[in-house]
Design a protein around this motif. Structure first.
Motif, PDB file in Angstrom:
ATOM      1  N   GLU A  53       0.827  -1.208   0.000  1.00  0.00           N
ATOM      2  CA  GLU A  53       0.000   0.000   0.000  1.00  0.00           C
ATOM      3  C   GLU A  53       0.858   1.254   0.000  1.00  0.00           C
ATOM      4  OE1 GLU A  53      -3.245   0.292   2.724  1.00  0.00           O
ATOM      5  OE2 GLU A  53      -3.561  -1.874   2.710  1.00  0.00           O
ATOM      6  N   GLY A  54       0.321   2.301  -0.621  1.00  0.00           N
ATOM      7  CA  GLY A  54       0.963   3.606  -0.536  1.00  0.00           C
ATOM      8  C   GLY A  54       1.822   3.989  -1.721  1.00  0.00           C
ATOM      9  N   ILE A  55       1.991   3.088  -2.692  1.00  0.00           N
ATOM     10  CA  ILE A  55       2.732   3.443  -3.906  1.00  0.00           C
ATOM     11  C   ILE A  55       1.731   4.059  -4.872  1.00  0.00           C
ATOM     12  CG2 ILE A  55       4.134   2.624  -5.840  1.00  0.00           C
ATOM     13  CD1 ILE A  55       4.855   0.153  -4.110  1.00  0.00           C
ATOM     14  N   ASP A  56       2.016   5.282  -5.321  1.00  0.00           N
ATOM     15  CA  ASP A  56       1.108   5.947  -6.260  1.00  0.00           C
ATOM     16  C   ASP A  56       1.382   5.536  -7.697  1.00  0.00           C
ATOM     17  OD1 ASP A  56      -0.372   7.729  -4.418  1.00  0.00           O
ATOM     18  OD2 ASP A  56       1.624   8.547  -4.052  1.00  0.00           O
ATOM     19  N   ILE A  57       2.663   5.450  -8.056  1.00  0.00           N
ATOM     20  CA  ILE A  57       3.049   5.176  -9.435  1.00  0.00           C
ATOM     21  C   ILE A  57       4.215   4.201  -9.435  1.00  0.00           C
ATOM     22  CG2 ILE A  57       3.994   6.176 -11.566  1.00  0.00           C
ATOM     23  CD1 ILE A  57       2.673   8.851 -10.586  1.00  0.00           C
ATOM     24  N   ILE A  58       4.153   3.215 -10.310  1.00  0.00           N
ATOM     25  CA  ILE A  58       5.296   2.353 -10.556  1.00  0.00           C
ATOM     26  C   ILE A  58       5.712   2.572 -12.005  1.00  0.00           C
ATOM     27  CG2 ILE A  58       6.226   0.006 -10.662  1.00  0.00           C
ATOM     28  CD1 ILE A  58       4.237  -0.813  -8.514  1.00  0.00           C
ATOM     29  N   LEU A  59       6.945   3.030 -12.191  1.00  0.00           N
ATOM     30  CA  LEU A  59       7.524   3.154 -13.522  1.00  0.00           C
ATOM     31  C   LEU A  59       8.211   1.828 -13.795  1.00  0.00           C
ATOM     32  CD1 LEU A  59       8.960   6.778 -13.277  1.00  0.00           C
ATOM     33  CD2 LEU A  59       6.778   6.044 -14.254  1.00  0.00           C
ATOM     34  N   CYS A  60       7.612   1.027 -14.652  1.00  0.00           N
ATOM     35  CA  CYS A  60       8.010  -0.364 -14.868  1.00  0.00           C
ATOM     36  C   CYS A  60       9.159  -0.480 -15.857  1.00  0.00           C
ATOM     37  CB  CYS A  60       6.829  -1.169 -15.394  1.00  0.00           C
ATOM     38  SG  CYS A  60       5.347  -1.055 -14.378  1.00  0.00           S
ATOM     39  N   GLY A  61      10.068  -1.369 -15.549  1.00  0.00           N
ATOM     40  CA  GLY A  61      11.180  -1.620 -16.449  1.00  0.00           C
ATOM     41  C   GLY A  61      11.415  -3.101 -16.634  1.00  0.00           C
ATOM     42  N   HIS A  62      12.265  -3.420 -17.560  1.00  0.00           N
ATOM     43  CA  HIS A  62      12.786  -4.734 -17.896  1.00  0.00           C
ATOM     44  C   HIS A  62      11.908  -5.518 -18.856  1.00  0.00           C
ATOM     45  CE1 HIS A  62      15.645  -8.002 -17.487  1.00  0.00           C
ATOM     46  NE2 HIS A  62      14.610  -8.803 -17.579  1.00  0.00           N
ATOM     47  N   THR A  63      10.612  -5.427 -18.773  1.00  0.00           N
ATOM     48  CA  THR A  63       9.748  -6.240 -19.620  1.00  0.00           C
ATOM     49  C   THR A  63       9.800  -5.784 -21.080  1.00  0.00           C
ATOM     50  OG1 THR A  63       8.314  -6.566 -17.722  1.00  0.00           O
ATOM     51  CG2 THR A  63       7.418  -7.170 -19.846  1.00  0.00           C
ATOM     52  N   HIS A  64      10.031  -4.516 -21.317  1.00  0.00           N
ATOM     53  CA  HIS A  64      10.186  -3.926 -22.650  1.00  0.00           C
ATOM     54  C   HIS A  64       8.876  -3.727 -23.404  1.00  0.00           C
ATOM     55  CE1 HIS A  64      14.727  -5.047 -23.032  1.00  0.00           C
ATOM     56  NE2 HIS A  64      14.406  -4.591 -21.835  1.00  0.00           N
ATOM     57  N   ASP A  65       7.760  -4.053 -22.791  1.00  0.00           N
ATOM     58  CA  ASP A  65       6.477  -3.811 -23.431  1.00  0.00           C
ATOM     59  C   ASP A  65       6.018  -2.391 -23.141  1.00  0.00           C
ATOM     60  OD1 ASP A  65       6.304  -6.441 -24.352  1.00  0.00           O
ATOM     61  OD2 ASP A  65       5.415  -7.115 -22.475  1.00  0.00           O
ATOM     62  N   ALA A  66       5.306  -1.817 -24.098  1.00  0.00           N
ATOM     63  CA  ALA A  66       4.735  -0.484 -23.910  1.00  0.00           C
ATOM     64  C   ALA A  66       3.230  -0.615 -23.723  1.00  0.00           C
ATOM     65  CB  ALA A  66       5.042   0.398 -25.116  1.00  0.00           C
ATOM     66  N   LEU A  67       2.723   0.027 -22.703  1.00  0.00           N
ATOM     67  CA  LEU A  67       1.272   0.048 -22.483  1.00  0.00           C
ATOM     68  C   LEU A  67       0.718   1.358 -23.028  1.00  0.00           C
ATOM     69  CD1 LEU A  67       0.897  -1.189 -18.789  1.00  0.00           C
ATOM     70  CD2 LEU A  67       0.528  -2.492 -20.885  1.00  0.00           C
ATOM     71  N   PRO A  68      -0.344   1.323 -23.830  1.00  0.00           N
ATOM     72  CA  PRO A  68      -0.904   2.562 -24.365  1.00  0.00           C
ATOM     73  C   PRO A  68      -1.565   3.433 -23.298  1.00  0.00           C
ATOM     74  CG  PRO A  68      -2.227   0.673 -25.006  1.00  0.00           C
ATOM     75  CD  PRO A  68      -1.027   0.132 -24.305  1.00  0.00           C
ATOM     76  N   ALA A  69      -1.907   2.824 -22.170  1.00  0.00           N
ATOM     77  CA  ALA A  69      -2.516   3.561 -21.057  1.00  0.00           C
ATOM     78  C   ALA A  69      -2.023   2.931 -19.761  1.00  0.00           C
ATOM     79  CB  ALA A  69      -4.036   3.479 -21.134  1.00  0.00           C
ATOM     80  N   PRO A  70      -1.978   3.719 -18.688  1.00  0.00           N
ATOM     81  CA  PRO A  70      -1.562   3.135 -17.411  1.00  0.00           C
ATOM     82  C   PRO A  70      -2.523   2.033 -16.977  1.00  0.00           C
ATOM     83  CG  PRO A  70      -1.602   5.532 -17.280  1.00  0.00           C
ATOM     84  CD  PRO A  70      -2.255   5.145 -18.578  1.00  0.00           C
ATOM     85  N   LEU A  71      -1.975   1.028 -16.320  1.00  0.00           N
ATOM     86  CA  LEU A  71      -2.800   0.005 -15.703  1.00  0.00           C
ATOM     87  C   LEU A  71      -2.968   0.416 -14.247  1.00  0.00           C
ATOM     88  CD1 LEU A  71      -4.156  -2.825 -15.812  1.00  0.00           C
ATOM     89  CD2 LEU A  71      -1.985  -3.717 -14.977  1.00  0.00           C
ATOM     90  N   LYS A  72      -4.194   0.409 -13.766  1.00  0.00           N
ATOM     91  CA  LYS A  72      -4.446   0.776 -12.381  1.00  0.00           C
ATOM     92  C   LYS A  72      -4.690  -0.492 -11.575  1.00  0.00           C
ATOM     93  CE  LYS A  72      -6.500   4.446  -9.770  1.00  0.00           C
ATOM     94  NZ  LYS A  72      -7.350   5.607  -9.750  1.00  0.00           N
ATOM     95  N   VAL A  73      -3.891  -0.672 -10.535  1.00  0.00           N
ATOM     96  CA  VAL A  73      -4.042  -1.791  -9.609  1.00  0.00           C
ATOM     97  C   VAL A  73      -4.306  -1.157  -8.251  1.00  0.00           C
ATOM     98  CG1 VAL A  73      -2.938  -3.771  -8.524  1.00  0.00           C
ATOM     99  CG2 VAL A  73      -2.489  -3.273 -10.938  1.00  0.00           C
ATOM    100  N   GLY A  74      -5.523  -1.294  -7.765  1.00  0.00           N
ATOM    101  CA  GLY A  74      -5.893  -0.578  -6.550  1.00  0.00           C
ATOM    102  C   GLY A  74      -5.785   0.912  -6.823  1.00  0.00           C
ATOM    103  N   LYS A  75      -4.951   1.606  -6.046  1.00  0.00           N
ATOM    104  CA  LYS A  75      -4.737   3.043  -6.248  1.00  0.00           C
ATOM    105  C   LYS A  75      -3.428   3.337  -6.976  1.00  0.00           C
ATOM    106  CE  LYS A  75      -7.320   4.334  -2.125  1.00  0.00           C
ATOM    107  NZ  LYS A  75      -7.276   5.012  -0.824  1.00  0.00           N
ATOM    108  N   THR A  76      -2.735   2.291  -7.393  1.00  0.00           N
ATOM    109  CA  THR A  76      -1.410   2.455  -8.010  1.00  0.00           C
ATOM    110  C   THR A  76      -1.494   2.431  -9.526  1.00  0.00           C
ATOM    111  OG1 THR A  76      -0.411   1.322  -6.115  1.00  0.00           O
ATOM    112  CG2 THR A  76       0.937   1.525  -8.087  1.00  0.00           C
ATOM    113  N   LEU A  77      -0.834   3.408 -10.167  1.00  0.00           N
ATOM    114  CA  LEU A  77      -0.732   3.445 -11.628  1.00  0.00           C
ATOM    115  C   LEU A  77       0.557   2.762 -12.050  1.00  0.00           C
ATOM    116  CD1 LEU A  77      -1.564   7.197 -12.394  1.00  0.00           C
ATOM    117  CD2 LEU A  77      -3.096   5.239 -12.609  1.00  0.00           C
TER     118      LEU A  77
END
Length: 189
Positions: free
Chosen positions: A104-128
């Motif tokens: 809990e408490g993470i607002d945003i995760i800037l994802c790395g390593h997978t190399h895929d691009a998401l056209p829109a943020p994925l929201k999991v709970g309150k985290t983008l």
């Protein structure tokens, strides 16, 4: 460590520990202020580094997901007044998605390593979760509306970079050619 010491920016690795003392090997987090907003940034190195690379490269460090450590770092930056918490992650997307659901408490995760691009943020709970892709194919633009109570709203754009319509920097091109020159025959193979 020599490379890290020469970096002109913070190197953050909340999940990298010294094997001998089980102490953090690097700074885990850093606070920033932008636009009057206090932002806590936590770094997460690739947890499978010792498996994906030769162990001799870092014999004195342990890695891992260390979810409990990330939770402690989130609490710490919140205690320091962070209105926004960003996890700068190299976990891989599926691990980030699970962490967003469990810490809990993470607002945003800037994802790395997978190399895929998401056209829109994925929201999991309150985290983008933001995944921009790899190798400079895209740039993400994330505009945030942050108030005293935290993240209120956002706008997002995944911007493609069309390399074939951007003129290469002449100085950088010359440097790359110079560095590659001794290996030209091998690179052609």
């Amino acid at each position: 460590k020599e490379i890290v010491e020469e970096l002109p920016f913070a190197f953050l690795g909340a999940n990298i520990f010294d094997n001998e003392w089980e102490e953090p090997a690097f700074e885990a987090r850093k606070m920033f202020e932008r636009g009057g907003v206090k932002i806590g940034v936590i770094g997460q190195a690739f947890p499978y580094t010792p498996i994906a690379n030769p162990r001799w490269m870092f014999p004195n460090w342990s890695f891992g997901i260390r979810e409990d450590e990330i939770a402690r770092q989130v609490e710490a930056v919140r205690a320091e007044g962070a209105q926004l918490v960003v996890l700068l992650s190299h976990n891989v997307f599926d691990v980030d998605r699970k962490m967003a659901a469990r810490v809990e408490g993470i607002d945003i995760i800037l994802c790395g390593h997978t190399h895929d691009a998401l056209p829109a943020p994925l929201k999991v709970g309150k985290t983008l979760l933001i995944a921009t892709g790899s190798n400079g194919k895209f740039v993400s633009r994330l505009d945030l509306d942050v108030g005293a109570d935290g993240l209120k709203d956002f706008r997002y754009r995944l911007i493609p970079i069309f390399a074939d319509v951007i003129s290469p920097d002449a100085e950088m091109t010359a440097l790359v050619e110079k560095v590659r020159a001794p290996y030209a025959d091998e690179l052609k193979r």
